[in-house]
Design a protein around this motif. Sequence first.
Motif, mmCIF file in Angstrom:
data_model
loop_
_atom_site.group_PDB
_atom_site.id
_atom_site.type_symbol
_atom_site.label_atom_id
_atom_site.label_comp_id
_atom_site.label_asym_id
_atom_site.label_seq_id
_atom_site.Cartn_x
_atom_site.Cartn_y
_atom_site.Cartn_z
ATOM 1 N N GLU A 19 0.828 -1.209 0.000
ATOM 2 C CA GLU A 19 0.000 0.000 0.000
ATOM 3 C C GLU A 19 0.863 1.259 0.000
ATOM 4 O O GLU A 19 0.560 2.227 -0.697
ATOM 5 C CB GLU A 19 -0.919 0.003 1.219
ATOM 6 N N ARG A 23 1.077 4.194 -2.866
ATOM 7 C CA ARG A 23 0.892 5.619 -2.573
ATOM 8 C C ARG A 23 2.066 6.444 -3.094
ATOM 9 O O ARG A 23 1.883 7.536 -3.650
ATOM 10 C CB ARG A 23 0.719 5.827 -1.070
ATOM 11 N N GLU A 26 1.760 6.662 -6.865
ATOM 12 C CA GLU A 26 0.697 7.600 -7.238
ATOM 13 C C GLU A 26 1.156 9.044 -7.082
ATOM 14 O O GLU A 26 0.848 9.896 -7.911
ATOM 15 C CB GLU A 26 -0.546 7.350 -6.386
ATOM 16 N N ASP A 45 -6.666 1.007 -9.323
ATOM 17 C CA ASP A 45 -6.213 0.006 -8.370
ATOM 18 C C ASP A 45 -6.295 -1.371 -9.026
ATOM 19 O O ASP A 45 -6.628 -1.482 -10.213
ATOM 20 C CB ASP A 45 -7.013 0.083 -7.056
ATOM 21 N N ARG A 49 -10.561 0.337 -10.216
ATOM 22 C CA ARG A 49 -11.160 1.582 -9.721
ATOM 23 C C ARG A 49 -10.162 2.731 -9.859
ATOM 24 O O ARG A 49 -8.970 2.561 -9.624
ATOM 25 C CB ARG A 49 -11.594 1.425 -8.263
ATOM 26 N N THR A 51 -7.914 5.849 -9.186
ATOM 27 C CA THR A 51 -7.266 6.399 -7.991
ATOM 28 C C THR A 51 -6.603 7.754 -8.243
ATOM 29 O O THR A 51 -6.223 8.428 -7.285
ATOM 30 C CB THR A 51 -6.203 5.417 -7.456
ATOM 31 N N SER A 52 -6.423 8.138 -9.509
ATOM 32 C CA SER A 52 -5.879 9.468 -9.822
ATOM 33 C C SER A 52 -6.452 9.923 -11.158
ATOM 34 O O SER A 52 -6.904 9.101 -11.962
ATOM 35 C CB SER A 52 -4.343 9.455 -9.866
ATOM 36 N N ILE A 69 -12.993 9.530 -8.944
ATOM 37 C CA ILE A 69 -12.125 8.803 -8.013
ATOM 38 C C ILE A 69 -12.951 7.768 -7.237
ATOM 39 O O ILE A 69 -13.980 8.081 -6.653
ATOM 40 C CB ILE A 69 -11.427 9.761 -7.029
ATOM 41 N N GLY A 70 -12.475 6.536 -7.281
ATOM 42 C CA GLY A 70 -13.163 5.461 -6.589
ATOM 43 C C GLY A 70 -14.140 4.689 -7.456
ATOM 44 O O GLY A 70 -14.620 3.620 -7.059
#
Length: 208
Positions: A19, A23, A26, A45, A49, A51-52, A69-70
Amino acid sequence: QEARLAATVRDISRRKQAEQALRQTEARFSMLVEEVRDYAIFMLDTEGRITSWNKGAEHMRGYGPDEVIGRHFSMFLLPEDVEAGKPEEELRIAATEGRIETEGWRLRKDGSRFWANLVLTALKDDEGKLLGFVKIARDITERKRIGEALLLETANQLIAQRSTTELLAAIAASLRKVREYDYDSIALYDPATRRLRVHALPSRAGGK
Protein backbone atom coordinates in the motif's frame (compact mmCIF):
# COMPACT_ATOMS: atom_id res chain seq x y z
CA GLN A 1 -0.55 -20.14 18.17
CA GLU A 2 2.81 -18.35 17.91
CA ALA A 3 3.31 -19.61 14.35
CA ARG A 4 -0.10 -18.31 13.26
CA LEU A 5 0.59 -14.97 14.93
CA ALA A 6 3.95 -14.63 13.16
CA ALA A 7 2.36 -15.45 9.81
CA THR A 8 -0.37 -12.86 10.41
CA VAL A 9 2.17 -10.18 11.28
CA ARG A 10 4.15 -10.93 8.12
CA ASP A 11 0.99 -10.80 5.95
CA ILE A 12 -0.07 -7.44 7.38
CA SER A 13 3.45 -6.06 7.02
CA ARG A 14 3.63 -7.16 3.38
CA ARG A 15 0.23 -5.60 2.63
CA LYS A 16 1.20 -2.31 4.27
CA GLN A 17 4.44 -2.23 2.27
CA ALA A 18 2.46 -2.76 -0.95
CA GLU A 19 0.00 0.00 0.00
CA GLN A 20 2.86 2.37 0.80
CA ALA A 21 4.58 1.56 -2.50
CA LEU A 22 1.35 2.28 -4.37
CA ARG A 23 0.89 5.62 -2.57
CA GLN A 24 4.45 6.64 -3.42
CA THR A 25 3.94 5.61 -7.05
CA GLU A 26 0.70 7.60 -7.24
CA ALA A 27 2.39 10.69 -5.77
CA ARG A 28 5.25 10.59 -8.28
CA PHE A 29 2.81 9.82 -11.07
CA SER A 30 0.58 12.80 -10.19
CA MET A 31 3.53 15.21 -10.21
CA LEU A 32 4.57 14.02 -13.67
CA VAL A 33 1.20 14.06 -15.44
CA GLU A 34 -0.90 16.68 -13.67
CA GLU A 35 -0.41 19.35 -16.32
CA VAL A 36 -0.49 17.05 -19.36
CA ARG A 37 -3.60 18.08 -21.30
CA ASP A 38 -3.35 16.23 -24.60
CA TYR A 39 -3.64 12.83 -22.95
CA ALA A 40 -6.02 11.38 -20.40
CA ILE A 41 -3.70 9.73 -17.88
CA PHE A 42 -5.02 8.09 -14.75
CA MET A 43 -4.23 5.30 -12.34
CA LEU A 44 -6.38 2.33 -11.34
CA ASP A 45 -6.21 0.01 -8.37
CA THR A 46 -5.98 -3.75 -8.88
CA GLU A 47 -9.76 -3.99 -9.34
CA GLY A 48 -9.93 -1.23 -11.96
CA ARG A 49 -11.16 1.58 -9.72
CA ILE A 50 -9.80 5.06 -10.52
CA THR A 51 -7.27 6.40 -7.99
CA SER A 52 -5.88 9.47 -9.82
CA TRP A 53 -7.10 11.83 -12.54
CA ASN A 54 -5.09 14.40 -14.52
CA LYS A 55 -6.26 17.59 -16.25
CA GLY A 56 -6.05 15.92 -19.67
CA ALA A 57 -8.50 13.28 -18.49
CA GLU A 58 -10.78 15.98 -17.11
CA HIS A 59 -10.68 17.87 -20.40
CA MET A 60 -11.20 14.78 -22.56
CA ARG A 61 -13.91 13.09 -20.50
CA GLY A 62 -15.66 16.06 -18.92
CA TYR A 63 -15.46 14.73 -15.35
CA GLY A 64 -13.72 16.36 -12.40
CA PRO A 65 -11.62 14.23 -10.01
CA ASP A 66 -14.34 14.20 -7.35
CA GLU A 67 -16.73 12.61 -9.86
CA VAL A 68 -14.53 9.67 -10.84
CA ILE A 69 -12.12 8.80 -8.01
CA GLY A 70 -13.16 5.46 -6.59
CA ARG A 71 -15.36 4.53 -9.54
CA HIS A 72 -14.60 1.71 -11.98
CA PHE A 73 -13.07 2.71 -15.33
CA SER A 74 -15.81 0.76 -17.12
CA MET A 75 -17.97 3.88 -16.69
CA PHE A 76 -16.30 5.21 -19.86
CA LEU A 77 -17.04 2.17 -22.04
CA LEU A 78 -20.14 1.60 -24.13
CA PRO A 79 -22.80 -0.51 -22.36
CA GLU A 80 -22.42 -3.31 -24.89
CA ASP A 81 -18.66 -3.46 -24.25
CA VAL A 82 -19.21 -3.66 -20.50
CA GLU A 83 -21.79 -6.39 -20.98
CA ALA A 84 -19.32 -8.32 -23.16
CA GLY A 85 -16.76 -8.25 -20.33
CA LYS A 86 -14.17 -6.05 -22.04
CA PRO A 87 -13.08 -4.17 -18.88
CA GLU A 88 -12.25 -7.40 -17.06
CA GLU A 89 -10.51 -8.79 -20.14
CA GLU A 90 -8.32 -5.69 -20.48
CA LEU A 91 -7.27 -5.90 -16.83
CA ARG A 92 -6.53 -9.60 -17.15
CA ILE A 93 -4.36 -9.19 -20.25
CA ALA A 94 -2.48 -6.18 -18.83
CA ALA A 95 -1.80 -8.01 -15.55
CA THR A 96 -0.58 -11.11 -17.41
CA GLU A 97 1.36 -9.57 -20.30
CA GLY A 98 2.35 -6.21 -18.76
CA ARG A 99 0.32 -3.98 -21.08
CA ILE A 100 -2.45 -3.92 -23.64
CA GLU A 101 -3.13 -1.36 -26.40
CA THR A 102 -6.61 -0.99 -27.86
CA GLU A 103 -8.79 1.40 -29.85
CA GLY A 104 -12.51 1.94 -29.58
CA TRP A 105 -15.41 4.24 -28.80
CA ARG A 106 -15.46 5.85 -25.36
CA LEU A 107 -18.05 8.01 -23.61
CA ARG A 108 -17.83 11.57 -22.29
CA LYS A 109 -19.83 12.92 -19.40
CA ASP A 110 -22.34 14.51 -21.77
CA GLY A 111 -22.97 11.15 -23.43
CA SER A 112 -21.09 11.95 -26.66
CA ARG A 113 -18.64 9.44 -28.09
CA PHE A 114 -15.04 9.76 -29.21
CA TRP A 115 -12.65 7.26 -30.79
CA ALA A 116 -9.72 6.62 -28.47
CA ASN A 117 -6.35 4.95 -28.59
CA LEU A 118 -5.72 3.43 -25.15
CA VAL A 119 -2.75 1.84 -23.41
CA LEU A 120 -3.23 0.00 -20.12
CA THR A 121 -0.01 -0.85 -18.24
CA ALA A 122 0.33 -2.96 -15.11
CA LEU A 123 2.28 -1.63 -12.11
CA LYS A 124 4.12 -4.26 -10.06
CA ASP A 125 6.53 -4.21 -7.15
CA ASP A 126 10.01 -5.75 -7.14
CA GLU A 127 8.55 -9.15 -6.31
CA GLY A 128 6.08 -9.02 -9.20
CA LYS A 129 3.04 -8.31 -7.03
CA LEU A 130 0.37 -6.30 -8.86
CA LEU A 131 -0.05 -2.81 -7.38
CA GLY A 132 -2.45 -1.32 -9.92
CA PHE A 133 -2.56 0.03 -13.46
CA VAL A 134 -1.84 3.18 -15.47
CA LYS A 135 -4.18 4.03 -18.33
CA ILE A 136 -3.29 6.52 -21.09
CA ALA A 137 -5.88 7.60 -23.67
CA ARG A 138 -5.73 9.81 -26.77
CA ASP A 139 -8.69 11.20 -28.66
CA ILE A 140 -8.02 10.20 -32.30
CA THR A 141 -11.55 10.73 -33.61
CA GLU A 142 -10.33 13.10 -36.34
CA ARG A 143 -7.66 10.66 -37.51
CA LYS A 144 -10.25 7.89 -37.70
CA ARG A 145 -12.59 10.15 -39.70
CA ILE A 146 -9.83 11.05 -42.16
CA GLY A 147 -8.82 7.41 -42.47
CA GLU A 148 -12.37 6.32 -43.23
CA ALA A 149 -12.73 9.13 -45.78
CA LEU A 150 -9.48 8.03 -47.44
CA LEU A 151 -10.69 4.43 -47.56
CA LEU A 152 -13.98 5.49 -49.15
CA GLU A 153 -12.25 7.69 -51.71
CA THR A 154 -9.81 4.90 -52.60
CA ALA A 155 -12.72 2.50 -53.04
CA ASN A 156 -14.39 4.99 -55.36
CA GLN A 157 -11.17 5.24 -57.39
CA LEU A 158 -11.12 1.46 -57.75
CA ILE A 159 -14.74 1.39 -58.88
CA ALA A 160 -13.93 4.00 -61.55
CA GLN A 161 -11.82 1.32 -63.35
CA ARG A 162 -8.90 3.61 -64.15
CA SER A 163 -5.61 2.47 -65.58
CA THR A 164 -3.00 1.42 -63.04
CA THR A 165 -1.08 4.67 -63.53
CA GLU A 166 -4.17 6.82 -63.03
CA LEU A 167 -5.25 4.73 -60.06
CA LEU A 168 -1.87 5.13 -58.32
CA ALA A 169 -1.92 8.88 -58.93
CA ALA A 170 -5.43 9.12 -57.46
CA ILE A 171 -4.46 7.09 -54.39
CA ALA A 172 -1.34 9.23 -53.89
CA ALA A 173 -3.43 12.42 -54.05
CA SER A 174 -5.84 11.00 -51.47
CA LEU A 175 -3.00 9.90 -49.20
CA ARG A 176 -1.43 13.39 -49.22
CA LYS A 177 -4.61 14.74 -47.69
CA VAL A 178 -3.73 12.71 -44.61
CA ARG A 179 0.07 13.05 -44.54
CA GLU A 180 3.03 14.11 -46.67
CA TYR A 181 5.57 11.48 -47.67
CA ASP A 182 8.85 11.15 -49.57
CA TYR A 183 8.23 7.60 -50.67
CA ASP A 184 5.35 5.18 -50.30
CA SER A 185 4.06 2.09 -52.04
CA ILE A 186 0.97 -0.02 -52.39
CA ALA A 187 0.51 -3.72 -53.16
CA LEU A 188 -2.12 -4.61 -55.79
CA TYR A 189 -3.28 -8.11 -56.60
CA ASP A 190 -2.25 -9.30 -60.07
CA PRO A 191 -4.78 -11.90 -61.34
CA ALA A 192 -2.37 -13.10 -64.03
CA THR A 193 0.31 -14.18 -61.54
CA ARG A 194 -2.01 -14.58 -58.53
CA ARG A 195 0.43 -12.54 -56.49
CA LEU A 196 0.62 -9.09 -54.94
CA ARG A 197 2.62 -6.62 -57.02
CA VAL A 198 4.21 -3.65 -55.24
CA HIS A 199 3.82 -0.26 -56.97
CA ALA A 200 5.59 2.94 -55.91
CA LEU A 201 3.14 5.81 -55.41
CA PRO A 202 3.87 9.01 -57.37
CA SER A 203 5.66 11.68 -55.32
CA ARG A 204 4.60 15.31 -55.36
CA ALA A 205 7.98 16.45 -56.68
CA GLY A 206 8.70 13.97 -59.42
CA GLY A 207 5.26 12.59 -60.21
CA LYS A 208 6.79 9.11 -60.47
